[in-house]
Enzyme design. Structure first.
Site, short mmCIF file in Angstrom:
data_model
loop_
_atom_site.label_atom_id
_atom_site.label_comp_id
_atom_site.label_asym_id
_atom_site.label_seq_id
_atom_site.Cartn_x
_atom_site.Cartn_y
_atom_site.Cartn_z
N ASP A 1 11.62 -9.61 -13.77
CA ASP A 1 10.89 -10.39 -14.78
C ASP A 1 9.93 -9.48 -15.55
OD1 ASP A 1 9.60 -12.27 -16.29
OD2 ASP A 1 8.54 -13.21 -14.62
N HIS B 1 0.84 -1.19 0.00
CA HIS B 1 0.00 0.00 0.00
C HIS B 1 0.88 1.25 0.00
CE1 HIS B 1 -3.61 -2.36 0.68
NE2 HIS B 1 -3.00 -2.98 1.68
#
EC number: 2.3.1.-
Length: 481
Positions: free
Chosen positions: A411, A164
């Site tokens: 990635d 968050h």
């Protein structure tokens, strides 16, 4: 969220700088996916969609939903611009085919001289690869925060949840100096006079800062006239086995000395010591060259901050949700390790590395970090410019270490869309670090190459580049071998 926020613990020296991480990805990525994921990241971390407010001192920022994304397609292959030329060298080697200025131009385009947006992405699609460049206002975050942003972007590509968002603690009225964990009693002795309080490392106020900047302009003017050698930027590759060999030999030398036998050198210490020693070359005379050489080290202190600063936690500690809260902040302290040209020319590489390690350990202490942050909090409305003792300001070297940021492991496979992924996976094959700042050409960037070795990006004179090429053998580094 249109309110203005000010980080009171950020050094104003970072105000006019931008940090960039240029990544070469070994696949053709989908532009629409990259664009949409930037929008998603900004919606979750609205500080990235904000703007910089330059009318305040120090600079302020807003949160928002601005998406600064530009792309282009070039009918070229990646080998045209990023040839793998390191080969099988057994020692340090400067690239003869990779020019940092040309590399920068491949990543940086359609960028205003003084961009107001905090976060921007530039994408260049090639026939067989994609160049993805992430840029963030340095006042908002340092190299560590930049990596956090890129990592979060890749998590979204993989449809993984990210932490968050929270405003930086000092933008919420907290004094960071009061929330640094650790006591003040573990202070290293300073028999060598290596350590200085923060105020000694900075020129404070308009007059002193302007004087320092004037010295830089004069030095640049002499270079333009050809009265001083110009700086040329290059990339240097250091094989991992070579770094380990030098480190082991230096450690062996230190183990025989009582005052340094308990010090464990890092690879970064060795790389920095080797660089400083080689660019200054052997002593050219029997005299003592007392020219001062300032080596500035940037230390990320975010890990020393009390977790309770992440969002108003209770005395019982952060809740599970708050533990998953992320804030971006320029939590970087800058300290100086002082040498003379004579020391660098005549001291052993193990001795130089020991002094760097000793200074780093001292400056990483909570007591040192607290003093630095208090200094910044006191002077965050002043103009600050680093102090350089030498008459030639370009003799200063500032280390920006990116070795802890594993960009090569990120990635990007979530951005290939319907295209076929390479057999070895969608991965980062090259990282181009850059911080555009008022004084360029003074930074030593160090990062890993993803294969056990290291890459340096730095600027030297023609003479220094020649010295570097000649001074990398084990026989020259350790003459008694």
């Amino acid at each position: 969220m249109s309110a203005e926020y000010t980080c009171r613990s950020t050094n104003p020296w970072a105000d006019s700088s931008t940090i960039y991480a240029g990544l070469v990805v070994n696949a053709v990525l989908d532009l629409d996916i990259l664009h949409e994921k930037q929008k998603e990241l900004i919606s979750l971390w609205p500080i990235l969609g904000g703007t910089v407010v330059q009318s305040t001192k120090p600079w302020s920022f807003t949160c928002g939903s601005n998406v600064d994304f530009e792309s282009r397609t070039l009918d070229e292959t990646v080998s045209t611009h990023f040839p793998n030329n390191w080969g099988n060298m057994t020692g340090p080697s400067a690239s003869t085919t990779l020019d940092p200025a040309i590399v920068d131009a491949k990543f940086l385009f359609a960028i205003k001289p003084a961009p107001s947006t905090i976060f921007r992405i530039r994408v260049t699609v090639l026939r067989d690869a994609t160049l993805v460049c992430f840029g963030i206002t340095h006042q908002v975050t340092g190299a560590g925060g930049c990596f956090e942003v890129v990592s979060a972007f890749c998590d979204l590509l993989a449809n993984r949840a990210i932490p968050h968002f929270a405003l930086p603690p000092d933008a919420r009225g907290l004094k960071l100096s009061d929330h640094i964990t650790g006591g003040d009693d573990n202070v290293t002795s300073d028999e060598l006079g290596d350590f200085e309080p923060p105020e000694k490392n900075w020129n404070i106020g308009v007059v002193k800062a302007a004087t320092m900047m004037w010295r830089v302009l004069i030095a640049q003017f002499w270079k333009t006239l050809g009265l001083r050698e110009k700086l040329t930027e290059k990339y240097i590759h250091l094989p991992g086995d070579w770094v380990d060999e030098v480190r082991n030999q230096a450690q062996k030398e230190l183990s025989s000395l009582p005052e340094s036998s308990d010090v464990e050198l890092t690879r970064n210490d060795i790389i920095s010591a080797w660089y400083l020693k080689t660019i200054h070359g052997p002593s050219s005379s029997s005299g003592c060259d007392t020219t001062p050489v300032d080596f500035y080290v940037a230390i990320n202190y975010k890990g020393l901050l009390n977790p309770n600063t992440t969002g108003g936690c209770s005395e019982k500690g952060p809740s599970a949700e708050q533990q998953q809260t992320q804030y971006l902040h320029h939590s970087v302290a800058i300290f100086r390790c002082m040498f003379s040209a004579y020391q660098l020319q005549n001291d052993s590489i193990s001795s130089i590395a020991w002094r760097i390690r000793r200074a780093t350990l001292h400056y990483k202490q909570p007591s040192s970090i607290k003093k630095y942050v208090r200094f910044v909090e006191k002077n965050n409305s002043n103009l600050l410019v680093v102090d350089i003792r030498a008459s030639n300001p370009f003799s200063m070297v500032g280390l920006s270490s990116w070795t802890t940021y594993n960009y090569m492991a990120l990635d990007f496979s979530g951005a290939i869309g319907d295209r076929k992924a390479p057999q070895d996976g969608v991965r980062v094959t090259f990282v181009n670090p850059l911080a555009l700042s008022p004084i360029s050409g003074l930074t030593l960037y160090t990062l890993k190459d993803g294969k056990g070795g290291y890459v340096i990006r730095t600027a030297n004179t023609k003479t220094q580049w020649k010295q570097l090429e000649k001074s990398s053998s084990m026989e020259n580094l350790f003459p008694v071998l």
